[in-house]
Design a protein around this motif. Structure first.
Motif, PDB file in Angstrom:
ATOM      1  N   LEU A  11     -51.000  24.803  40.032  1.00 25.34           N
ATOM      2  CA  LEU A  11     -49.876  25.655  39.651  1.00 25.34           C
ATOM      3  C   LEU A  11     -49.809  26.835  40.616  1.00 25.34           C
ATOM      4  O   LEU A  11     -50.834  27.358  41.042  1.00 25.34           O
ATOM      5  N   LEU A  13     -48.312  30.729  41.353  1.00 22.94           N
ATOM      6  CA  LEU A  13     -47.834  31.945  40.710  1.00 22.94           C
ATOM      7  C   LEU A  13     -47.097  32.742  41.765  1.00 22.94           C
ATOM      8  O   LEU A  13     -47.703  33.214  42.730  1.00 22.94           O
ATOM      9  N   HIS A  54     -58.367  30.632  34.677  1.00 24.90           N
ATOM     10  CA  HIS A  54     -57.010  30.112  34.904  1.00 24.90           C
ATOM     11  C   HIS A  54     -56.560  29.227  33.734  1.00 24.90           C
ATOM     12  O   HIS A  54     -55.416  29.313  33.289  1.00 24.90           O
ATOM     13  N   ARG A  55     -57.460  28.411  33.238  1.00 25.61           N
ATOM     14  CA  ARG A  55     -57.108  27.548  32.115  1.00 25.61           C
ATOM     15  C   ARG A  55     -56.732  28.388  30.909  1.00 25.61           C
ATOM     16  O   ARG A  55     -55.700  28.152  30.264  1.00 25.61           O
ATOM     17  N   TYR A  58     -53.311  30.283  31.565  1.00 25.15           N
ATOM     18  CA  TYR A  58     -52.157  29.380  31.552  1.00 25.15           C
ATOM     19  C   TYR A  58     -51.884  28.851  30.154  1.00 25.15           C
ATOM     20  O   TYR A  58     -50.738  28.830  29.700  1.00 25.15           O
TER      21      TYR A  58
END
Length: 173
Positions: A11, A13, A54-55, A58
């Motif tokens: 992903l 940003l 990050h997991r 998100y």
């Protein structure tokens, strides 16, 4: 896919720190966090911590977005404010309680506007009512005169019919 297999999703940003204070603060905080992670542990531990971070970010953002996109955007934009606390942010996200009756509120102002509009429409309703009554009276008077107009003497209709029959007998048709 086998059970327990890790699926990687990349992903991006996209931040515009020149245009958004929230983007600038997010970029600064992410840089600080990344530097602290890189200094504190081994490479494997750092990579694992980055993935977990990050997991969590998100998934938390996605959950908030699925629940209420407008509030998700509000939380995202609140990052641009330096003095926001969890308590103030939670208070902002709560539905607004009813305003006390001694303070004018937006609802009272809207109610007053509706009352003014109704007051302005009343004369128009009265005019429409009078016009409708006049139309009904006109319709009644024309419907009363209509039977006289529809009643025609038979002798007036008989003369043209007899003339037509004479013409047919001559063979013109």
């Amino acid at each position: 896919m086998r059970k327990g297999q890790i699926r990687r999703v990349n992903l991006s940003l996209h931040l515009t720190p020149e245009q958004s204070h929230a983007d600038l603060r997010a970029m600064q905080q992410l840089q600080k966090w990344h530097q602290s992670v890189g200094q504190s542990a081994s490479v494997d531990d750092s990579n694992m911590e980055i993935r977990a971070f990050h997991r969590d970010v998100y998934l938390a953002g996605l959950q908030l977005f699925m629940l209420d996109p407008a509030r998700c955007r509000h939380v995202a934009e609140s990052l641009g404010r330096e003095n926001v606390t969890l308590e103030t942010l939670l208070a902002e996200l709560q539905p607004q309680p009813q305003a006390p009756s001694d303070e004018p509120s937006a609802e009272l102002a809207a109610l007053q506007n509706i009352r003014e509009e109704i007051a302005a429409l009343r004369p128009l309703m009265e005019q429409q009512k009078l016009a409708l009554q006049q139309l009904r009276m006109t319709a009644k008077s024309t419907s009363a005169a209509a039977p006289e107009r529809d009643n025609v003497e038979v002798s007036q209709v008989d003369a043209p019919v007899e003339k037509m029959q004479k013409v047919r007998q001559k063979g013109i048709f």
